[in-house]
Design an enzyme around this catalytic site. Structure first.
Site, PDB file in Angstrom:
ATOM      1  CG  ASP A   1      -0.797  -9.325  -2.391  1.00  0.00           C
ATOM      2  OD1 ASP A   1       0.206 -10.069  -2.470  1.00  0.00           O
ATOM      3  OD2 ASP A   1      -0.975  -8.537  -1.440  1.00  0.00           O
TER       4      ASP A   1
ATOM      5  CB  THR B   1       6.326  -7.925   0.818  1.00  0.00           C
ATOM      6  OG1 THR B   1       6.324  -9.158   0.122  1.00  0.00           O
ATOM      7  CG2 THR B   1       5.583  -6.878   0.019  1.00  0.00           C
TER       8      THR B   1
ATOM      9  CB  THR C   1       2.924  -7.568   3.452  1.00  0.00           C
ATOM     10  OG1 THR C   1       3.844  -8.659   3.496  1.00  0.00           O
ATOM     11  CG2 THR C   1       2.631  -7.100   4.860  1.00  0.00           C
TER      12      THR C   1
HETATM   13  N1  ASP Z   1       2.167 -10.576  -0.805  1.00  0.00           N
HETATM   14  C1  ASP Z   1       3.381 -11.065  -1.388  1.00  0.00           C
HETATM   15  C2  ASP Z   1       3.051 -12.086  -2.441  1.00  0.00           C
HETATM   16  O1  ASP Z   1       2.160 -12.886  -2.256  1.00  0.00           O
HETATM   17  C3  ASP Z   1       4.321 -11.695  -0.402  1.00  0.00           C
HETATM   18  C4  ASP Z   1       4.468 -11.001   0.918  1.00  0.00           C
HETATM   19  O2  ASP Z   1       3.843  -9.971   1.171  1.00  0.00           O
HETATM   20  O3  ASP Z   1       5.263 -11.464   1.755  1.00  0.00           O
HETATM   21  O4  ASP Z   1       3.729 -12.120  -3.448  1.00  0.00           O
END
Ligand code: ASP
Length: 304
Positions: free
Chosen positions: A203, A172, A223
């Site tokens: 999120d 992300t 993230t």
């Molecule tokens: N937070 C992101 C999600 O849950 C994924 C990530 O940050 O790697 O969609």
């Protein structure tokens, strides 16, 4: 990791390219990540140096990371369980708390720009699914086919997920900025989790969970395992703790990531109105970088 500003700073920026279980990489691959982080960080710093506004810098920096197939956002977004790509993003202006997000878009190369359009051009804060894609069309955004998001690595992770049914993550992207005018802004963009259920929203497009900015406290981009960040409203949690308790940015971020969040679930980048930068994560690694007008310039991947 906190970088306290020794003298007043004119501007500051932090970027991330995701947190998670980042194992040791072959040197070439590691260098590719470092180069990308350094180039993007330098680009954002130079924009700020030339007087660009926080919100524009956040958007431009995230577009670059979305266009880079190394990261799980825009081109390179992960595959969901069904083998499709559904992208999430959000952006927020700390000056007046205006904000916008999109969830589950399938035809947009740069979801951060669509999030900005939701913010600037609609009375709404979050558009999802087909309605968000249709809005993009109405705004004249050229649609891309699903194949645009394909990368060999993303495809392999999906194949692995189908065998082991694991939700893999990292990659992300996000940015937080203090500009020369004292304004804060934050943004986040992602393909979500490999193998996520069709329709699952994390999120990243949710203001208060993955993204928050308020000139009166800080700008935050998160993230990690999105469900945990939503449960604890982590981005707003940090901002509000500063406002209500007078905690420093580092204290508030440390409390959120190291005391509230489940172990090994993610991290965040943040900047406050004085230009203090914080990078904090409870995973083995986080792609990240931070820079300011006093000459700070560093990128990292692992726990140091
Ligand atoms: N937070 C992101 C999600 O849950 C994924 C990530 O940050 O790697 O969609």
């Amino acid at each position: 990791v906190q970088q306290p500003a020794p003298e007043p700073v004119d501007f500051a920026i932090a970027i991330h390219g995701g947190a998670g279980a980042i194992g040791p990489k072959p040197p070439g691959e590691e260098q590719a990540y470092r180069n990308s982080l350094e180039e993007t960080l330098a680009y954002g710093r130079d924009l700020l140096d030339s007087g660009e506004k926080a919100l524009d810098v956040v958007e431009k920096v995230i577009i670059r990371l979305e266009d880079d197939p190394l990261f799980n956002a825009g081109k390179g977004a992960v595959y969901n369980h069904d083998g499709n790509h559904e992208l999430d993003a959000s952006i927020m202006d700390g000056y007046d708390l205006s904000c916008g997000g999109v969830a589950g878009v399938k035809t947009v190369a740069n979801p951060i720009t669509l999030a900005r359009m939701v913010m600037d051009l609609t009375p709404h804060v979050l558009l999802a699914g087909p309605g968000a894609d249709a809005f993009a069309g109405e705004m004249g955004v050229d649609p891309v086919p699903q194949e645009y998001f394909h990368t060999e690595r993303g495809h392999q992770r999906w194949q692995k997920h189908l065998k082991e049914l694991e939700e893999e993550r990292h990659g992300t992207v996000g940015a937080v900025v203090l500009d020369r005018y004292g304004n804060l802004a934050a943004g986040t963009s992602t393909g979500g989790l490999t193998g996520k259920r069709f329709g699952r929203v994390g999120d990243s497009p949710v203001i208060g969970a993955g993204t928050y900015a308020d000139n009166g406290s800080c700008a935050v981009s998160c993230t990690g395992q999105g469900e945990e960040f939503i449960r604890l409203a982590i981005a707003y949690n940090v901002s509000n703790r500063m406002k209500l308790t007078g905690a420093t940015l580092l204290q508030a971020a440390d409390d959120a990531i190291n005391r509230q969040l489940q172990p090994d679930t993610g991290g965040l980048i943040a900047v406050d109105a004085q230009g203090n930068l914080v990078v904090i994560f409870n995973t083995s690694g986080m792609y990240r970088g931070m820079a300011d007008s006093n000459g700070l310039f560093e990128v990292g991947i692992y726990r140091e």
